[in-house]
Design a protein around this motif. Sequence first.
Motif, PDB file in Angstrom:
ATOM      1  N   ARG A  45      59.026  35.270  21.025  1.00 25.44           N
ATOM      2  CA  ARG A  45      58.968  35.125  20.125  1.00 25.44           C
ATOM      3  C   ARG A  45      57.806  34.157  19.647  1.00 25.44           C
ATOM      4  O   ARG A  45      57.886  32.840  18.842  1.00 25.44           O
ATOM      5  CB  ARG A  45      60.406  34.486  19.362  1.00 25.44           C
ATOM      6  CG  ARG A  45      60.690  35.945  19.298  1.00 25.44           C
ATOM      7  CD  ARG A  45      62.192  35.404  18.394  1.00 25.44           C
ATOM      8  NE  ARG A  45      62.498  36.816  18.304  1.00 25.44           N
ATOM      9  CZ  ARG A  45      63.558  37.337  17.443  1.00 25.44           C
ATOM     10  NH1 ARG A  45      65.051  35.890  16.921  1.00 25.44           N
ATOM     11  NH2 ARG A  45      64.244  38.751  16.926  1.00 25.44           N
ATOM     12  N   ASP A  46      56.679  33.649  20.190  1.00 22.41           N
ATOM     13  CA  ASP A  46      55.705  32.350  20.236  1.00 22.41           C
ATOM     14  C   ASP A  46      54.559  32.624  20.549  1.00 22.41           C
ATOM     15  O   ASP A  46      54.301  34.097  20.722  1.00 22.41           O
ATOM     16  CB  ASP A  46      56.019  31.356  20.965  1.00 22.41           C
ATOM     17  CG  ASP A  46      56.169  30.137  20.813  1.00 22.41           C
ATOM     18  OD1 ASP A  46      55.058  29.713  19.915  1.00 22.41           O
ATOM     19  OD2 ASP A  46      56.316  29.087  21.356  1.00 22.41           O
ATOM     20  N   GLY A  47      53.194  31.967  20.467  1.00 21.04           N
ATOM     21  CA  GLY A  47      52.581  32.562  20.897  1.00 21.04           C
ATOM     22  C   GLY A  47      51.535  31.712  21.932  1.00 21.04           C
ATOM     23  O   GLY A  47      51.906  30.579  21.933  1.00 21.04           O
ATOM     24  N   ARG A 139      49.910  42.170  12.103  1.00 21.54           N
ATOM     25  CA  ARG A 139      50.367  41.271  12.239  1.00 21.54           C
ATOM     26  C   ARG A 139      52.122  41.368  11.152  1.00 21.54           C
ATOM     27  O   ARG A 139      51.690  41.099  10.041  1.00 21.54           O
ATOM     28  CB  ARG A 139      50.066  39.683  12.428  1.00 21.54           C
ATOM     29  CG  ARG A 139      48.926  39.349  10.927  1.00 21.54           C
ATOM     30  CD  ARG A 139      48.909  38.362  11.340  1.00 21.54           C
ATOM     31  NE  ARG A 139      47.605  37.510  10.576  1.00 21.54           N
ATOM     32  CZ  ARG A 139      46.551  38.666   9.500  1.00 21.54           C
ATOM     33  NH1 ARG A 139      46.134  39.658  10.012  1.00 21.54           N
ATOM     34  NH2 ARG A 139      45.910  37.353   9.171  1.00 21.54           N
ATOM     35  N   CYS A 157      54.821  37.285  13.761  1.00 27.81           N
ATOM     36  CA  CYS A 157      53.252  37.342  14.623  1.00 27.81           C
ATOM     37  C   CYS A 157      52.276  36.339  14.014  1.00 27.81           C
ATOM     38  O   CYS A 157      52.042  35.305  14.503  1.00 27.81           O
ATOM     39  CB  CYS A 157      52.501  38.541  15.200  1.00 27.81           C
ATOM     40  SG  CYS A 157      53.685  39.731  16.130  1.00 27.81           S
ATOM     41  N   ASN A 160      53.495  32.578  14.448  1.00 30.50           N
ATOM     42  CA  ASN A 160      52.889  32.335  15.893  1.00 30.50           C
ATOM     43  C   ASN A 160      51.698  32.047  16.458  1.00 30.50           C
ATOM     44  O   ASN A 160      50.578  31.152  17.027  1.00 30.50           O
ATOM     45  CB  ASN A 160      53.356  33.602  17.068  1.00 30.50           C
ATOM     46  CG  ASN A 160      54.710  33.778  17.356  1.00 30.50           C
ATOM     47  OD1 ASN A 160      55.785  32.711  16.232  1.00 30.50           O
ATOM     48  ND2 ASN A 160      55.512  34.929  17.497  1.00 30.50           N
ATOM     49  N   LEU A 161      50.512  33.000  15.070  1.00 26.50           N
ATOM     50  CA  LEU A 161      49.152  32.755  16.036  1.00 26.50           C
ATOM     51  C   LEU A 161      48.444  31.716  15.148  1.00 26.50           C
ATOM     52  O   LEU A 161      47.755  31.364  15.754  1.00 26.50           O
ATOM     53  CB  LEU A 161      48.914  34.338  15.135  1.00 26.50           C
ATOM     54  CG  LEU A 161      48.429  35.449  15.734  1.00 26.50           C
ATOM     55  CD1 LEU A 161      48.348  36.489  15.444  1.00 26.50           C
ATOM     56  CD2 LEU A 161      47.949  35.218  17.591  1.00 26.50           C
ATOM     57  N   ALA A 164      49.798  28.817  17.262  1.00 26.45           N
ATOM     58  CA  ALA A 164      48.996  29.452  18.754  1.00 26.45           C
ATOM     59  C   ALA A 164      47.427  28.416  18.478  1.00 26.45           C
ATOM     60  O   ALA A 164      46.740  27.982  19.359  1.00 26.45           O
ATOM     61  CB  ALA A 164      48.919  29.942  18.656  1.00 26.45           C
ATOM     62  N   SER A 219      50.625  36.531  19.828  1.00 29.83           N
ATOM     63  CA  SER A 219      51.271  36.282  19.721  1.00 29.83           C
ATOM     64  C   SER A 219      52.520  37.384  20.489  1.00 29.83           C
ATOM     65  O   SER A 219      52.437  38.678  20.602  1.00 29.83           O
ATOM     66  CB  SER A 219      52.084  36.776  18.231  1.00 29.83           C
ATOM     67  OG  SER A 219      53.057  36.791  17.903  1.00 29.83           O
ATOM     68  N   CYS A 221      55.848  39.486  20.083  1.00 26.99           N
ATOM     69  CA  CYS A 221      56.300  40.393  18.628  1.00 26.99           C
ATOM     70  C   CYS A 221      57.924  39.639  18.488  1.00 26.99           C
ATOM     71  O   CYS A 221      58.522  39.973  19.079  1.00 26.99           O
ATOM     72  CB  CYS A 221      55.954  41.019  18.600  1.00 26.99           C
ATOM     73  SG  CYS A 221      56.308  41.835  16.480  1.00 26.99           S
TER      74      CYS A 221
END
Length: 290
Positions: A45-47, A139, A157, A160-161, A164, A219, A221
């Motif tokens: 759950r992260d990017g 996404r 997503c 997250n992106l 990131a 990401s 997802c």
Amino acid sequence: MSSKVPAAYQATQGSILDVDQAFYDRLTAAHGARRLEESHVVPLRDGLAWKVPAGHVFRVKVVEGSQVGDFNMWNLHNPRERMWASRTRQLQRAHISTYDRLWSTLPYLRPMATIIDDTLADYGVDDEGGRVHDLLGTRCDPYVNRLLTGEDFDFHCHSNLVRAVEPWGLTEFDVHDVLNIFQCTGLNDDDQYFMKACPARQGDYLEFFAEIDLLCAMSCCPGGDLSVDLWGPDARDPLETCHPLGVEIYALDETRLAGWRSPEPAPYRGHHGRRAPDTDWTEIKRQRCC
């Protein structure tokens, strides 16, 4: 029902769409040792964003349970040149695999990366028309989630992106349509996009050769392996289906790259029918992107 209608985008013989399969085969792990340069974990759950030098290989892999990854890519030196999902879909296919290339946006339009290995290459088309590694959808994002549910959730997503790439000087406006790695999708009888449970298992991977210097981001997802409905009457939190993904970057011996060079931007001079002075737009593009 299968169709025999030919693809709209047909290449002339000897064009850049003709891939030297023997060359890319020689870059895989099965044809010689590579040197592991970096290894990353994209948390659930992260990017995460990372760079890949031209002439290197990077692998996205399943390190624990099944998991879908939403992938973006930019020219490391010029983020205006980024992955173009829709043109890649037209030049290659809607679900991509070995020897397919990811193409960049206009006015550059060149291969950014080429897929050289895929452990899911034999998945093919399942009984419901599902295929893997899709460019059909994009996404998940908090904006559409708000429209569908009336609620805010900050770890889609897209979000997250966004997080990131911020350390790399990019913003939400730089995040773009994705390659859905390990995701199984298709179109139903009503021509609507569907998603199925991810078929990838621990050890599966998708591997790319970097044709230019790249900044990549992915990401994990928050939908996990997509076996749980994210929206609709049966929706529930799929946290238990979420897992991290791994990224590995490999350097190759220069002898294995003999004859290869980074592709130049598309050679169209960029006049667009204007009666303008003889500005060499090809050279300007080269200077701005390389």
